[in-house]
Design an enzyme around this catalytic site. Structure first.
Site, PDB file in Angstrom:
ATOM      1  N   PRO A   9       0.732  -1.061  -0.245  1.00 39.30           N
ATOM      2  CA  PRO A   9      -0.420   0.424   0.139  1.00 39.30           C
ATOM      3  C   PRO A   9       0.708   1.494  -0.065  1.00 39.30           C
ATOM      4  O   PRO A   9       2.202   1.530   0.633  1.00 39.30           O
ATOM      5  CB  PRO A   9      -0.432   0.132   1.280  1.00 39.30           C
ATOM      6  N   ASN A  10       0.114   2.632  -0.959  1.00 37.88           N
ATOM      7  CA  ASN A  10       0.822   3.779  -0.955  1.00 37.88           C
ATOM      8  C   ASN A  10       2.367   3.424  -1.819  1.00 37.88           C
ATOM      9  O   ASN A  10       2.520   4.752  -1.663  1.00 37.88           O
ATOM     10  CB  ASN A  10       1.223   4.358   0.388  1.00 37.88           C
ATOM     11  N   ARG A  17       5.258  10.874  -2.863  1.00 43.20           N
ATOM     12  CA  ARG A  17       4.773  10.376  -1.392  1.00 43.20           C
ATOM     13  C   ARG A  17       5.743  11.096  -0.360  1.00 43.20           C
ATOM     14  O   ARG A  17       7.176  10.072  -0.847  1.00 43.20           O
ATOM     15  CB  ARG A  17       4.738   9.071  -1.480  1.00 43.20           C
ATOM     16  N   TYR A  22      10.906   9.142   1.073  1.00 42.43           N
ATOM     17  CA  TYR A  22      11.158   8.092   0.135  1.00 42.43           C
ATOM     18  C   TYR A  22      11.417   8.165  -0.992  1.00 42.43           C
ATOM     19  O   TYR A  22      11.489   7.202  -1.883  1.00 42.43           O
ATOM     20  CB  TYR A  22       9.463   7.849   0.078  1.00 42.43           C
ATOM     21  N   ASN A  71       8.394  -5.467  -0.689  1.00 41.97           N
ATOM     22  CA  ASN A  71       7.821  -4.346   0.194  1.00 41.97           C
ATOM     23  C   ASN A  71       6.289  -4.324   0.813  1.00 41.97           C
ATOM     24  O   ASN A  71       5.866  -3.696  -0.549  1.00 41.97           O
ATOM     25  CB  ASN A  71       8.287  -3.302  -0.146  1.00 41.97           C
ATOM     26  N   ALA A  74       2.877  -0.869   4.834  1.00 43.57           N
ATOM     27  CA  ALA A  74       2.617  -0.808   6.460  1.00 43.57           C
ATOM     28  C   ALA A  74       1.966  -2.370   6.875  1.00 43.57           C
ATOM     29  O   ALA A  74       2.296  -2.881   7.638  1.00 43.57           O
ATOM     30  CB  ALA A  74       1.157   0.536   6.511  1.00 43.57           C
ATOM     31  N   HIS A  77       4.184  -4.552   9.388  1.00 40.73           N
ATOM     32  CA  HIS A  77       4.042  -4.030  10.952  1.00 40.73           C
ATOM     33  C   HIS A  77       2.457  -4.500  11.676  1.00 40.73           C
ATOM     34  O   HIS A  77       2.244  -5.004  12.995  1.00 40.73           O
ATOM     35  CB  HIS A  77       3.628  -3.000  11.270  1.00 40.73           C
ATOM     36  N   ASP A  84       1.645 -15.965   6.620  1.00 41.33           N
ATOM     37  CA  ASP A  84       0.811 -16.589   6.931  1.00 41.33           C
ATOM     38  C   ASP A  84       1.307 -17.464   5.490  1.00 41.33           C
ATOM     39  O   ASP A  84       2.159 -18.852   4.837  1.00 41.33           O
ATOM     40  CB  ASP A  84      -0.182 -17.171   7.164  1.00 41.33           C
ATOM     41  N   GLU A  95      12.519  -9.298   2.794  1.00 42.57           N
ATOM     42  CA  GLU A  95      11.700  -8.030   2.847  1.00 42.57           C
ATOM     43  C   GLU A  95      12.449  -6.824   2.373  1.00 42.57           C
ATOM     44  O   GLU A  95      13.370  -6.345   3.152  1.00 42.57           O
ATOM     45  CB  GLU A  95      11.121  -8.073   4.691  1.00 42.57           C
ATOM     46  N   HIS A  97      12.729  -2.334   2.907  1.00 42.04           N
ATOM     47  CA  HIS A  97      12.171  -1.532   2.695  1.00 42.04           C
ATOM     48  C   HIS A  97      12.883  -0.474   2.276  1.00 42.04           C
ATOM     49  O   HIS A  97      13.772  -0.384   2.645  1.00 42.04           O
ATOM     50  CB  HIS A  97      12.084  -0.600   4.630  1.00 42.04           C
ATOM     51  N   SER A  99      13.249   3.227   3.887  1.00 44.23           N
ATOM     52  CA  SER A  99      14.053   3.754   4.766  1.00 44.23           C
ATOM     53  C   SER A  99      14.512   3.332   5.864  1.00 44.23           C
ATOM     54  O   SER A  99      13.612   1.818   6.064  1.00 44.23           O
ATOM     55  CB  SER A  99      12.293   5.232   4.807  1.00 44.23           C
ATOM     56  N   ARG A 104      12.382   5.778  12.724  1.00 39.64           N
ATOM     57  CA  ARG A 104      11.728   5.896  12.596  1.00 39.64           C
ATOM     58  C   ARG A 104      10.711   5.670  14.045  1.00 39.64           C
ATOM     59  O   ARG A 104      11.459   5.150  14.763  1.00 39.64           O
ATOM     60  CB  ARG A 104      10.753   5.725  11.778  1.00 39.64           C
ATOM     61  N   ARG A 108       6.892   1.278  13.634  1.00 41.69           N
ATOM     62  CA  ARG A 108       7.499   0.806  12.535  1.00 41.69           C
ATOM     63  C   ARG A 108       9.172  -0.188  12.715  1.00 41.69           C
ATOM     64  O   ARG A 108       9.247  -0.636  12.258  1.00 41.69           O
ATOM     65  CB  ARG A 108       7.784   1.683  11.423  1.00 41.69           C
TER      66      ARG A 108
HETATM   67  C1  DQA Z   1       7.949   1.618   3.747  1.00 44.06           C
HETATM   68  C2  DQA Z   1       7.845   0.791   5.655  1.00 44.06           C
HETATM   69  C3  DQA Z   1       6.234   1.466   6.281  1.00 44.06           C
HETATM   70  O1  DQA Z   1       6.340   1.343   7.670  1.00 44.06           O
HETATM   71  C4  DQA Z   1       5.555   2.423   5.932  1.00 44.06           C
HETATM   72  O2  DQA Z   1       4.313   2.130   6.381  1.00 44.06           O
HETATM   73  C5  DQA Z   1       5.767   2.526   3.937  1.00 44.06           C
HETATM   74  C6  DQA Z   1       6.861   2.195   3.088  1.00 44.06           C
HETATM   75  C7  DQA Z   1       9.404   1.204   3.475  1.00 44.06           C
HETATM   76  O3  DQA Z   1       9.441   0.861   2.480  1.00 44.06           O
HETATM   77  O4  DQA Z   1      10.141   1.967   4.234  1.00 44.06           O
HETATM   78  O5  DQA Z   1       4.914   2.109   3.445  1.00 44.06           O
HETATM   79  O6  DQA Z   1       7.906  -0.167   3.573  1.00 44.06           O
END
Ligand code: DQA
Length: 139
Positions: A9-10, A17, A22, A71, A74, A77, A84, A95, A97, A99, A104, A108
């Site tokens: 998401p996002n 964003r 980012y 990635n 959110a 978390h 699963d 995994e 990220h 950031s 942070r 997170r």
């Molecule tokens: C993220 C870190 C997550 O905490 C956040 O919710 C994101 C981006 C990152 O790539 O730094 O959406 O996964």
């Protein structure tokens, strides 16, 4: 190798964003440079803002691809369901990220997914994806 990149998401809003966190590049733009850097490997990219669609994609690619770079945004978390799904498939998942989540907010700092992944890379901006791909290729 067949490598799937999955963004949650996002992350469709990368480049727009919160650029101070980012960066100012879209993932579509970065994805082209990644493909050009490793022309001998096959990359696919999928993004969704919906938890179930992320799970469906993990199921779809998780038995015939060589690696998945995830990635989950959110959902990292919060999502037992994605954790699963990672445990249910055969393909190794890294995994990532952009950031450094540990620098942070405390919510997170915990990942529901990390224990089911082969490793975690965080804090290197878009280069986090390349570092994950590099590992998948080398292993
Ligand atoms: C993220 C870190 C997550 O905490 C956040 O919710 C994101 C981006 C990152 O790539 O730094 O959406 O996964």
């Amino acid at each position: 190798m067949k490598i799937q990149i999955i963004n949650g998401p996002n992350l469709n809003l990368l480049g727009v964003r919160e650029p101070s966190i980012y960066g100012d590049q879209s993932f579509e733009e970065y994805f082209k440079t990644l493909q050009q850097r490793y022309p001998e490997h096959t990359f696919s990219y999928f993004q969704s803002n919906k938890e179930g669609e992320l799970i469906d994609k993990l199921h779809e690619v998780g038995f015939d691809h060589d690696g998945i770079v995830l990635n989950a945004g959110a959902y990292t978390h919060t999502s037992i369901a994605i954790a699963d799904a990672i445990a249910a498939i055969n393909t190794p998942v890294i995994e990532v990220h952009l950031s450094n989540v540990h620098k942070r907010e405390t919510f997170r700092h915990h990942s529901m997914l990390a224990a089911n992944c082969i490793g975690v890379i965080a804090g290197f901006g878009m280069d986090s994806y390349r570092l994950a791909v590099e590992h998948l290729i080398q292993r």
